[in-house]
Design an enzyme around this catalytic site. Structure first.
Site, PDB file in Angstrom:
ATOM      1  N   CYS A  11     -12.670  61.267 -87.806  1.00 29.78           N
ATOM      2  CA  CYS A  11     -11.219  61.322 -87.701  1.00 29.78           C
ATOM      3  C   CYS A  11     -10.861  60.993 -86.254  1.00 29.78           C
ATOM      4  CB  CYS A  11     -10.657  62.670 -88.162  1.00 29.78           C
ATOM      5  SG  CYS A  11     -11.078  64.102 -87.161  1.00 29.78           S
ATOM      6  N   CYS A  85      -8.518  57.420 -89.278  1.00 25.77           N
ATOM      7  CA  CYS A  85      -8.789  56.638 -88.061  1.00 25.77           C
ATOM      8  C   CYS A  85      -8.478  55.160 -88.252  1.00 25.77           C
ATOM      9  CB  CYS A  85     -10.208  56.849 -87.566  1.00 25.77           C
ATOM     10  SG  CYS A  85     -11.515  56.256 -88.637  1.00 25.77           S
ATOM     11  N   CYS A  89     -12.276  52.324 -86.807  1.00 25.97           N
ATOM     12  CA  CYS A  89     -13.650  52.632 -87.216  1.00 25.97           C
ATOM     13  C   CYS A  89     -14.424  51.328 -87.384  1.00 25.97           C
ATOM     14  CB  CYS A  89     -13.668  53.406 -88.531  1.00 25.97           C
ATOM     15  SG  CYS A  89     -12.968  55.047 -88.390  1.00 25.97           S
TER      16      CYS A  89
END
Length: 135
Positions: A11, A85, A89
């Site tokens: 996250c 996120c 990522c």
């Protein structure tokens, strides 16, 4: 011999959702799964309300610390679970990705964080079923 799966929870701040998920998976899977978490912009400390909510279900996450997400951590994972996120990522072929849409516990009251915690627990249990591991 089959190696055990490695699950990475990601996250933004690595201070709430991913830490709670790591706590649940560590508790439920024991040493059958390598469990890690990281954040794209880690906070300085774990969210104290998340710590309190997890303590209510007997899981201590006070020893966890927010960590920065690295490409190596993603690349060496079997499953990467993202939680808010977005595009920050990194993506690697051969890694299974799942996105869990969950509220962010940052700045929320305990009742709200309890609801997020319970959603995370159910998703972790579902993940264990998917991995063929009894929790």
């Amino acid at each position: 011999m089959v190696s055990k799966p490695s699950v990475l929870f990601v996250c933004v701040h690595n201070a709430g959702r991913s830490q709670m998920a790591q706590g649940f998976l560590s508790r439920l899977a024991g040493d059958a799964v390598e469990v890690r978490s990281a954040g794209t912009a880690p906070a300085d400390a774990i969210n104290p309300v998340a710590v309190e909510a997890m303590a209510e279900v007997g899981i201590d996450i006070t020893g966890y610390t927010p960590k920065i997400l690295t490409a190596d951590t993603v690349e060496t994972s079997t499953v990467v679970i993202t939680m808010g996120c977005g595009d920050t990522c990194p993506y690697y072929p051969g890694v299974t990705y799942r996105d869990w849409t969950l509220g962010d516990p940052a700045g929320q009251d305990l009742d709200t964080v309890r609801q997020i915690r319970d959603q995370i627990e159910q998703r972790v249990r579902d993940l264990l079923d998917t991995l063929g591991i009894r929790g």
